[in-house]
Design an enzyme around this catalytic site. Structure first.
Site, PDB file in Angstrom:
ATOM      1  N   HIS A 121       0.769  -1.229   0.090  1.00  0.00           N
ATOM      2  CA  HIS A 121      -0.078   0.061  -0.029  1.00  0.00           C
ATOM      3  C   HIS A 121       0.812   1.231  -0.058  1.00  0.00           C
ATOM      4  CE1 HIS A 121       0.375  -0.142   4.582  1.00  0.00           C
ATOM      5  NE2 HIS A 121       0.609   1.299   4.577  1.00  0.00           N
ATOM      6  N   ASP A 151       0.145  -7.536   1.569  1.00  0.00           N
ATOM      7  CA  ASP A 151       0.492  -6.498   1.768  1.00  0.00           C
ATOM      8  C   ASP A 151       2.156  -6.117   1.763  1.00  0.00           C
ATOM      9  OD1 ASP A 151       0.153  -3.521   1.370  1.00  0.00           O
ATOM     10  OD2 ASP A 151      -0.408  -3.274   3.649  1.00  0.00           O
ATOM     11  N   ASN A 223       5.539   4.808   9.182  1.00  0.00           N
ATOM     12  CA  ASN A 223       6.257   3.604   9.394  1.00  0.00           C
ATOM     13  C   ASN A 223       6.001   2.456   8.672  1.00  0.00           C
ATOM     14  OD1 ASN A 223       6.347   4.742  12.882  1.00  0.00           O
ATOM     15  ND2 ASN A 223       8.239   3.511  11.919  1.00  0.00           N
ATOM     16  N   SER A 224       4.814   2.329   8.029  1.00  0.00           N
ATOM     17  CA  SER A 224       4.272   1.319   7.182  1.00  0.00           C
ATOM     18  C   SER A 224       5.551   0.904   6.030  1.00  0.00           C
ATOM     19  CB  SER A 224       3.108   1.660   6.275  1.00  0.00           C
ATOM     20  OG  SER A 224       1.806   1.865   6.857  1.00  0.00           O
ATOM     21  N   LEU A 279      -5.740 -26.290  -3.654  1.00  0.00           N
ATOM     22  CA  LEU A 279      -6.136 -27.645  -3.479  1.00  0.00           C
ATOM     23  C   LEU A 279      -7.625 -27.820  -4.078  1.00  0.00           C
ATOM     24  CD1 LEU A 279      -5.932 -29.977  -1.872  1.00  0.00           C
ATOM     25  CD2 LEU A 279      -7.263 -29.205   0.004  1.00  0.00           C
ATOM     26  N   GLY A 280      -8.304 -26.586  -4.428  1.00  0.00           N
ATOM     27  CA  GLY A 280      -9.457 -26.715  -5.245  1.00  0.00           C
ATOM     28  C   GLY A 280     -10.887 -27.309  -4.600  1.00  0.00           C
ATOM     29  N   VAL A 281     -11.056 -26.837  -3.104  1.00  0.00           N
ATOM     30  CA  VAL A 281     -12.268 -27.053  -2.486  1.00  0.00           C
ATOM     31  C   VAL A 281     -12.870 -25.743  -1.772  1.00  0.00           C
ATOM     32  CG1 VAL A 281     -11.662 -29.530  -2.099  1.00  0.00           C
ATOM     33  CG2 VAL A 281     -10.797 -27.573  -0.453  1.00  0.00           C
ATOM     34  N   ILE A 283     -14.684 -24.671   1.657  1.00  0.00           N
ATOM     35  CA  ILE A 283     -14.505 -25.337   2.936  1.00  0.00           C
ATOM     36  C   ILE A 283     -15.330 -24.345   4.057  1.00  0.00           C
ATOM     37  CG2 ILE A 283     -12.617 -26.684   2.568  1.00  0.00           C
ATOM     38  CD1 ILE A 283     -10.791 -24.601   3.672  1.00  0.00           C
TER      39      ILE A 283
END
Length: 487
Positions: A121, A151, A223-224, A279-281, A283
């Protein structure tokens, strides 16, 4: 107290001074021992001097488009006011022209050849990025890659001389109560150092891959992107956010742990982008009532609600499976599973242990890449239709017909039980079921009629279940709901 009594017992009469000296010696020795064990620093000056050359101020410039001020006034041609309004609107247009906007942040050099880490950012949408070093030297930077999910951004500067840099440390060995030092450019005031302790670990804010270190070291705007050091001068976090009603430091700051940052930086450096395992689920977390309905021994794991085309479907994972272990690591909840999978190499074949119908099964899944699959639509599970209606467990249920399909915008071959109404005093209402929901499974089996539903319900009661598990879809999104069985 026991030591004091014993000293008095062993002391001779008229030896008060000797006792006082002995007691004072014991106190001093104890204080020295505690200080040594706690590693209390007398000063952070040496540390600040050691790391400051590698910490940088970052100034970005961005072109901001002008904002329309509203419609132009209509003035009759030839009117005495025509020139006045034309001059007025020309002046107003000055505020609509593109303008330059600047922002400040922090960062740190991680290699002598000029790689710099900061927050995404800080440099997001920037046209120009200028790096200012502790020495006063200024260099332009280019963006190597960014990861909005954590970020983190990786920059690069070119220098004729090797640059001072700081190493990453292991955030996993950091403990609550350890000393930490934050260095950066707070509020644009230039290089500044603040010290504090680790207040908490493994904090999650809003991101899927969050693993924040919470600290009371003063962190403010600017400070970011700056580093959070341990007392050895190693970076264990990247200062990212603060919790504050005023916008200033109130002692609750968050730094993304080096465990997360180093993985991201390595990928950005190698590929210019992240490559996370997929993984393709779909949940959801296992709750107590869901665990009871499934006969699980403990509330743990990730309950699979849907399996679109992808790695898991090819491996045989099914909706209703509870993933208990992934690649040798136990899965506590959905958040942990997402984090573990994301940190696993794309293309790796891993063993996944699931609980299905009360038994454990081990499946082998070859992971895909999450970034390639994020926009993939998840198909809804579908069946046939039936016109029956009934009231069960506080719900008014109807089997799909053409009219209901049209009302709900479902596919022509969709089927299941439509919730047409829910009693507000029912457990179903409390669990979030509403009119328009589509029940596609009950008792972990697909339902095509009310008879199917009632049969599954009876089976659960005969098995002594306290909860009845259903797979519900709302606007295509699936989730499991466990209703309490009374009586």
């Amino acid at each position: 107290m026991n030591a004091h009594v014993r000293t008095q017992t062993l002391s001779r009469p008229n030896t008060g001074r000797g006792f006082a000296v002995l007691a004072l010696g014991l106190v001093l020795a104890l204080a020295q021992t505690l200080a040594a064990n706690a590693k209390l620093p007398e000063s952070f000056a040496d540390l600040a001097e050691q790391v400051s050359p590698a910490v940088v101020n970052i100034t970005t410039s961005t072109t901001v488009a002008g904002v329309e001020q509203g419609p132009r006034p209509v003035v009759p041609e030839g009117s005495p006011l025509e020139d006045f309004f034309r001059d007025f609107m020309d002046r107003q247009q000055q505020g609509q022209r593109p303008r330059r906007s600047s922002a400040l942040g922090s960062g740190f050099v991680i290699s002598e050849d000029g790689f710099i880490v900061t927050n995404n950012h800080v440099i997001d949408k920037a046209d120009e990025i200028e790096i200012e070093f502790f020495s006063g030297e200024r260099l332009d930077a280019t963006v190597i890659g960014t990861d909005p999910k954590t970020d983190i951004a990786l920059l690069k500067v070119e220098s004729d001389e090797p640059l001072p840099f700081v190493p990453f440390g292991d955030s996993d060995v950091a403990r609550v109560g350890d000393w930490v030092v934050a260095v950066g450019n707070p509020l644009g005031q230039g290089f500044s150092v603040s010290a504090g302790i680790i207040s908490a670990r493994e904090r999650a804010l809003s991101g899927t891959y969050d693993d924040f270190i919470q600290t009371d070291a003063a962190i403010n705007r600017g400070n970011s992107g700056g580093p959070l050091f341990n007392i050895e001068g190693e970076v264990i976090g990247v200062n990212t956010a603060i919790l504050s009603p005023s916008g200033g430091s109130i002692g609750i700051g968050f730094s993304m742990s080096s465990k997360v940052v180093t993985r991201v930086v390595d990928q950005l450096k190698e590929f210019g982008e992240t490559r996370r395992g997929w993984l393709g689920v779909r949940i959801q977390d296992v709750t107590e009532d869901v665990a009871e309905a499934l006969g699980l021994e403990k509330v743990a794991g990730a309950l699979v609600t849907d399996v679109p085309e992808g790695p898991s479907k090819e491996a045989g994972i099914e909706a209703g499976d509870v993933i208990m272990s992934f690649d040798g690591k136990e899965v506590a909840d959905t958040r942990e599973l997402v984090r573990i999978v994301g940190n696993t190499t794309v293309g790796k074949a891993v063993r996944v242990i699931v609980v299905r119908d009360g038994s454990s099964e081990t499946l082998k899944v070859t992971l895909g890449r999450r970034e390639d699959a994020e926009s993939t639509a998840v198909p809804a599970a579908v069946q046939k239709s039936d016109p029956e209606e009934a009231e069960i467990l506080g719900m008014s249920l109807a089997v799909l017909n053409e009219e209901l399909r049209a009302q709900l915008g479902l596919d022509a071959d969709a089927t299941g039980l439509v919730v047409s109404d829910v009693a507000e005093d029912s457990d179903a209402f409390e669990k979030g079921l509403r009119a328009g929901d589509l029940i596609v499974e009950a008792g972990q089996k697909k339902v095509e009629s009310l008879a199917d539903f009632e049969s599954r319900l009876e089976e659960a009661k005969e098995a002594g279940r306290k909860s009845f598990l259903m797979l519900v879809r709302r606007q295509g999104d699936p989730r499991f709901v466990a209703l309490n069985l009374k009586g």
